[in-house]
Design a protein around this motif. Structure first.
Motif, PDB file in Angstrom:
ATOM      1  N   PRO A 490      18.069  15.340  40.298  1.00  0.00           N
ATOM      2  CA  PRO A 490      18.004  16.496  40.983  1.00  0.00           C
ATOM      3  C   PRO A 490      19.315  17.190  41.063  1.00  0.00           C
ATOM      4  O   PRO A 490      20.306  16.646  40.773  1.00  0.00           O
ATOM      5  N   SER A 491      19.191  18.590  41.374  1.00  0.00           N
ATOM      6  CA  SER A 491      20.349  19.130  41.600  1.00  0.00           C
ATOM      7  C   SER A 491      21.263  18.666  42.718  1.00  0.00           C
ATOM      8  O   SER A 491      20.691  18.309  43.782  1.00  0.00           O
ATOM      9  N   GLY A 492      22.577  18.452  42.426  1.00  0.00           N
ATOM     10  CA  GLY A 492      23.517  18.095  43.582  1.00  0.00           C
ATOM     11  C   GLY A 492      23.590  16.651  43.374  1.00  0.00           C
ATOM     12  O   GLY A 492      24.141  15.910  44.169  1.00  0.00           O
ATOM     13  N   SER A 493      22.844  15.903  42.526  1.00  0.00           N
ATOM     14  CA  SER A 493      22.915  14.424  42.370  1.00  0.00           C
ATOM     15  C   SER A 493      24.186  13.807  41.867  1.00  0.00           C
ATOM     16  O   SER A 493      24.511  12.878  41.896  1.00  0.00           O
ATOM     17  N   GLY A 494      25.099  14.618  41.337  1.00  0.00           N
ATOM     18  CA  GLY A 494      26.380  14.252  40.848  1.00  0.00           C
ATOM     19  C   GLY A 494      26.547  14.240  39.371  1.00  0.00           C
ATOM     20  O   GLY A 494      27.534  13.575  38.692  1.00  0.00           O
ATOM     21  N   LYS A 495      25.536  15.039  38.600  1.00  0.00           N
ATOM     22  CA  LYS A 495      25.432  14.906  37.068  1.00  0.00           C
ATOM     23  C   LYS A 495      26.893  15.290  36.721  1.00  0.00           C
ATOM     24  O   LYS A 495      27.508  15.027  35.520  1.00  0.00           O
ATOM     25  N   SER A 496      27.460  16.440  37.005  1.00  0.00           N
ATOM     26  CA  SER A 496      28.568  17.275  36.740  1.00  0.00           C
ATOM     27  C   SER A 496      29.880  16.494  37.075  1.00  0.00           C
ATOM     28  O   SER A 496      30.945  16.162  36.273  1.00  0.00           O
ATOM     29  N   THR A 497      29.612  15.634  37.991  1.00  0.00           N
ATOM     30  CA  THR A 497      30.510  14.703  38.832  1.00  0.00           C
ATOM     31  C   THR A 497      31.039  13.463  37.681  1.00  0.00           C
ATOM     32  O   THR A 497      32.083  13.177  37.347  1.00  0.00           O
ATOM     33  N   VAL A 498      29.770  13.144  36.960  1.00  0.00           N
ATOM     34  CA  VAL A 498      30.100  12.052  35.872  1.00  0.00           C
ATOM     35  C   VAL A 498      31.115  12.759  34.787  1.00  0.00           C
ATOM     36  O   VAL A 498      31.904  11.990  34.493  1.00  0.00           O
TER      37      VAL A 498
HETATM   38  N1  LIG Z   1      35.304  19.551  43.911  1.00  0.00           N
HETATM   39  C1  LIG Z   1      34.423  19.288  44.787  1.00  0.00           C
HETATM   40  N2  LIG Z   1      34.875  18.817  45.858  1.00  0.00           N
HETATM   41  C2  LIG Z   1      33.947  18.407  46.945  1.00  0.00           C
HETATM   42  N3  LIG Z   1      32.643  18.136  46.677  1.00  0.00           N
HETATM   43  C3  LIG Z   1      32.158  18.673  45.571  1.00  0.00           C
HETATM   44  C4  LIG Z   1      33.012  19.089  44.425  1.00  0.00           C
HETATM   45  N4  LIG Z   1      32.271  19.388  43.342  1.00  0.00           N
HETATM   46  C5  LIG Z   1      31.121  18.843  43.636  1.00  0.00           C
HETATM   47  N5  LIG Z   1      30.773  18.684  44.940  1.00  0.00           N
HETATM   48  C6  LIG Z   1      29.723  17.980  45.579  1.00  0.00           C
HETATM   49  O1  LIG Z   1      29.317  17.029  45.011  1.00  0.00           O
HETATM   50  C7  LIG Z   1      27.855  16.811  44.700  1.00  0.00           C
HETATM   51  C8  LIG Z   1      27.604  16.523  43.210  1.00  0.00           C
HETATM   52  O2  LIG Z   1      27.599  17.956  42.567  1.00  0.00           O
HETATM   53  P1  LIG Z   1      27.551  17.991  41.039  1.00  0.00           P
HETATM   54  O3  LIG Z   1      28.064  19.368  40.797  1.00  0.00           O
HETATM   55  O4  LIG Z   1      28.085  16.609  40.437  1.00  0.00           O
HETATM   56  O5  LIG Z   1      25.889  17.929  41.091  1.00  0.00           O
HETATM   57  P2  LIG Z   1      25.050  18.178  39.741  1.00  0.00           P
HETATM   58  O6  LIG Z   1      23.959  17.063  39.663  1.00  0.00           O
HETATM   59  O7  LIG Z   1      25.939  18.529  38.618  1.00  0.00           O
HETATM   60  O8  LIG Z   1      24.212  19.309  40.292  1.00  0.00           O
HETATM   61  P3  LIG Z   1      23.552  20.732  39.461  1.00  0.00           P
HETATM   62  O9  LIG Z   1      22.582  20.125  38.726  1.00  0.00           O
HETATM   63  O10 LIG Z   1      23.053  21.612  40.363  1.00  0.00           O
HETATM   64  O11 LIG Z   1      24.610  21.312  38.538  1.00  0.00           O
HETATM   65  C9  LIG Z   1      27.301  17.970  45.188  1.00  0.00           C
HETATM   66  O12 LIG Z   1      26.977  17.566  46.723  1.00  0.00           O
HETATM   67  C10 LIG Z   1      28.558  19.095  45.452  1.00  0.00           C
HETATM   68  O13 LIG Z   1      28.437  19.813  46.429  1.00  0.00           O
END
Ligand SMILES: Nc1ncnc2c1ncn2[C@@H]1O[C@H](COP(=O)(O)OP(=O)(O)OP(=O)(O)O)[C@@H](O)[C@H]1O
Length: 700
Positions: A490-498
């Motif tokens: 789901p959106s915001g689950s942390g995919k980009s964080t990986v």
């Molecule tokens: N630099 C940051 N500092 C603090 N929190 C962050 C930062 N970047 C992202 N987040 C938080 O970390 C969580 C995961 O973000 P991420 O971008 O990894 O999600 P995602 O799964 O890639 O989302 P999407 O599919 O919507 O792009 C989110 O709740 C976001 O608000």
């Protein structure tokens, strides 16, 4: 491969995207051609991993294994000493300490200022200019001595005229005047040289300060940029450095001149009439006390002013940079008001400074005039009692005048110095800040056995800016070498964080992320990133030509030939649209690539990644559907890019998910399901199955 083929390692810190000569027949292109010939002739270190066939097809050279040279040398601005050592690095064992392999000399850009007083730090900045400054001080001494001897000789001339017993003084008068003219000429020349030397040294100090600051800022960890705003940093780089530079140089020069003239003047006053001098100088201590109080106040005020100015710059930078959003919401007037209120606050501070300045300079001016008046009064009495000649009183008056002027000069020197120190406070903080993550140190893996297998093991992570919100809790995922893994969730689950963790933009709180079994915290981050290519949903391009943007992917953009750029553009399906522009590859893309469409930007980003030719690829698929033709072209380019590499793809397209070797489902901080599309879909209560039903994946 020969180090000389990559000669530009000795370039200083890069400030742009490479010289425009890329498209000319200039030395950059020639060097590129030379390097290409060398790669083709079977130099050591052929591409050990995936993408080799494609690289050959493109005429690209796989970087010599473990070669950490160029990025490090370029970033350090060092004299290219790393080339040889870097070359040895890849021949050694499985992992080589990169810091030892390529010693970096960036001391020029990093003043060792920690733990010293601010005055010492200022002097430290001026130290490299010591020779020029010493020469300038020499010339200053000459010109000051000449200037300050003038009143004495002028007094002599008056005495010759007034006290000659015979009345025939033309001979001695002519001699004295001619000598004085010669002296004045020398004094003027010495003064001109002093001004030139001081000014040029000043500019060099400011340049060095800016380069050090920029270097220090670029080395900081990404978390630092999460918290610090761009506008503030830009203000520090432009305004604060200029203020500090001015206080160090022009101001220092004028201050030294004023100091020298005041001391010589006072000395001469005592020489001409000790009695009168003692009387006159009794006014100096109260002025000094006033100056100290004023200086401290000014220093505090300057710090506040520069901080407020930084906030205003930040607001302007962000709003101008995002003018489309401001316009779309019709917020121009609101933004203008916000900016005006910020600069109004700066003006209020400036008004306070003006009041303090007016009081201080009013007081010093008044005391200067009172000194002259008291000299006339007391001197007149001394002349009346025959303790002084008219010439002596004239000399004394001139010296008093000079001393008055010099003390005025000293007070503005002091106030400018305080302003510089006020601005310097924040600069030192930035210059001395140690990056939270290592910038360019650690091991590099042996390229011959390098596979590119990735693994997350029990990773816990929170963002430093939001430590109370856990992003990963016991996150584990294995990405085998040469496979394509699709990450969904789901959106915001942390995919980009990986992706951010793999690039080591942040470190996990606990658990390990490993590359070929080695914890990436042990690896040199620059080397690690050189092995990883990324293409994001919204690729960022720089405001230069298409060719330069593509060449940015190469280790040394200046060595890339136009043919190489054209070849990768061809593979990325970008040639047709590039050729449709009147200026072709030289077309400027605008800030952040604003002059191109989303699909065009993506294909340029793919070409850029192709030129980098990394072993590992991290892709963030575009969520928004492109039109059918663009989508086909981008997809085809991506497929070519993925060939033979370890790929982690944040997938939004059903076709991508279906084609991946493995699909990993991320939810609430961990991987909850793993397998291929069909396996996962077959689980009746599986999260993946629910996700597929709930989320609208692009069905292309
Ligand atoms: N630099 C940051 N500092 C603090 N929190 C962050 C930062 N970047 C992202 N987040 C938080 O970390 C969580 C995961 O973000 P991420 O971008 O990894 O999600 P995602 O799964 O890639 O989302 P999407 O599919 O919507 O792009 C989110 O709740 C976001 O608000």
């Amino acid at each position: 491969w020969t180090p000389s083929a990559r000669a530009p390692v000795s370039r200083p810190l890069p400030t742009g995207l490479g010289p425009p000569r890329l498209w000319g027949a200039g030395p950059g292109a020639l060097r590129g051609a030379g390097a290409a010939r060398c790669w083709a002739s079977g130099c050591p270190g052929g591409d050990p991993g995936g993408g080799a066939g494609l690289a050959r097809l493109l005429g690209l050279r796989a970087r010599p294994p473990g070669d950490p040279r160029l990025p490090r040398a370029l970033l350090s601005g060092g004299p290219g000493g790393g080339a040889r050592a870097g070359g040895e690095a890849w021949r050694r064992g499985p992992a080589v300490p990169a810091a030892a392999a390529a010693p970096r000399d960036d001391s020029r850009l990093r003043p060792a200022a920690a733990g010293r007083s601010e005055a010492q730090k200022l002097l430290g900045l001026a130290y490299p200019e010591r020779r020029r400054l010493a020469a300038a001080v020499g010339f200053l001494a000459v010109s000051s001595v000449i200037t300050m001897s003038a009143p004495f000789f002028l007094g002599r001339i008056i005495d010759i005229i007034y006290t000659s017993p015979t009345g025939d003084y033309s001979g001695s008068l002519t001699r004295l005047c001619l000598t004085l003219s010669g002296m004045f000429l020398c004094g003027a020349a010495a003064n001109a040289i002093r001004v030139y030397l001081m000014q040029t040294s000043g500019q060099r100090i400011v340049n060095r300060l800016r380069a050090s600051l920029f270097s220090s800022v670029l080395r900081q960890e990404v978390a630092f940029f999460d918290k610090t705003r761009t506008g503030e940093l830009i203000n520090r780089l432009s305004s604060d450095t200029a203020l500090l530079g001015r206080s160090l140089t022009e101001n220092l020069s004028d201050g030294l001149r004023a100091g020298a003239q005041a001391s010589v003047g006072i000395g001469m006053m005592f020489f001409v009439s000790p009695h009168l001098a003692t009387f006159v100088l009794s006014v100096v201590p109260p002025i000094s006390i006033l100056a100290v109080i004023y200086g401290r106040y000014l220093r505090k005020l300057t710090k506040l002013t520069q901080d407020s100015l930084a906030q205003a710059t930040q607001l302007a930078e962000e709003r101008i940079g995002n003018i489309r959003t401001v316009r779309a919401f019709g917020k121009e007037m609101t933004e203008i008001e916000k900016y005006t209120s910020k600069v109004d606050f700066v003006m209020q501070l400036a008004r306070k400074e003006a009041i303090a300045r007016a009081g201080f300079f009013g007081a010093t001016g008044l005391s200067g005039n009172l000194i002259v008046l008291s000299v006339l009064y007391k001197g007149g009495l001394l002349m009346g009692s025959a303790h002084m000649t008219v010439g002596e009183l004239s000399s004394f008056l001139m010296y008093a005048f000079w001393v008055g002027l010099s003390i005025g000069g000293l007070s503005s020197f002091y106030s400018e110095l305080m302003k510089g120190l006020g601005a310097g406070g924040r600069l030192w903080e930035l210059l001395e800040r140690k990056p939270g993550l290592p910038f360019d140190e650690g091991l590099t893996l042996n390229e011959k056995s390098f596979q590119g297998a990735l693994e997350f093991k029990n990773v816990h992570f929170t963002y430093p800016a939001r430590p109370e919100v856990p992003i990963f809790q016991d996150f584990s995922l294995s990405i085998p070498s040469g496979s394509v893994t699709a990450l969904v969730g789901p959106s915001g689950s942390g995919k980009s964080t990986v992706v951010s963790l793999l690039l080591r933009l942040y470190d996990p709180l606990s658990g390990t992320i490993s590359l070929d079994g080695r914890d990436i915290r042990q690896l040199n981050p620059v080397w690690l990133r050189s092995k990883i290519g990324t293409v994001s949903q919204e690729p960022v391009l720089f405001s230069c030509s298409i060719a330069e943007n593509i060449a940015y992917g190469a280790e040394d953009p200046s060595a890339v030939t136009p043919e190489q750029v054209e070849r990768v553009a061809e593979v990325a399906n970008a040639t047709a649209f590039i050729r449709s522009f009147p200026q072709g590859f030289s077309t400027m893309v605008g800030e952040k690539g604003v002059l191109l469409s989303g699909g065009q930007k993506q294909r340029i980003a793919i070409a850029r990644a192709l030129l980098k030719n990394p072993r590992i690829l991290l892709l963030d698929e575009a969520t928004s559907a492109l039109d059918a033709e663009n989508e086909y072209l981008v997809q085809e380019a991506l497929d070519r890019l993925m060939e033979g590499r370890t790929v982690l793809i944040i997938a939004h397209r059903l076709s991508t998910i279906k084609n991946a070797n493995m699909v990993a489902v991320l939810d609430r901080g961990k991987i909850i399901e793993c397998g291929n599309h069909d396996e996962l879909l077959a689980k009746p209560d599986g999260i993946y199955r629910k996700l597929m039903n709930k989320q609208s994946f692009v069905s292309a």
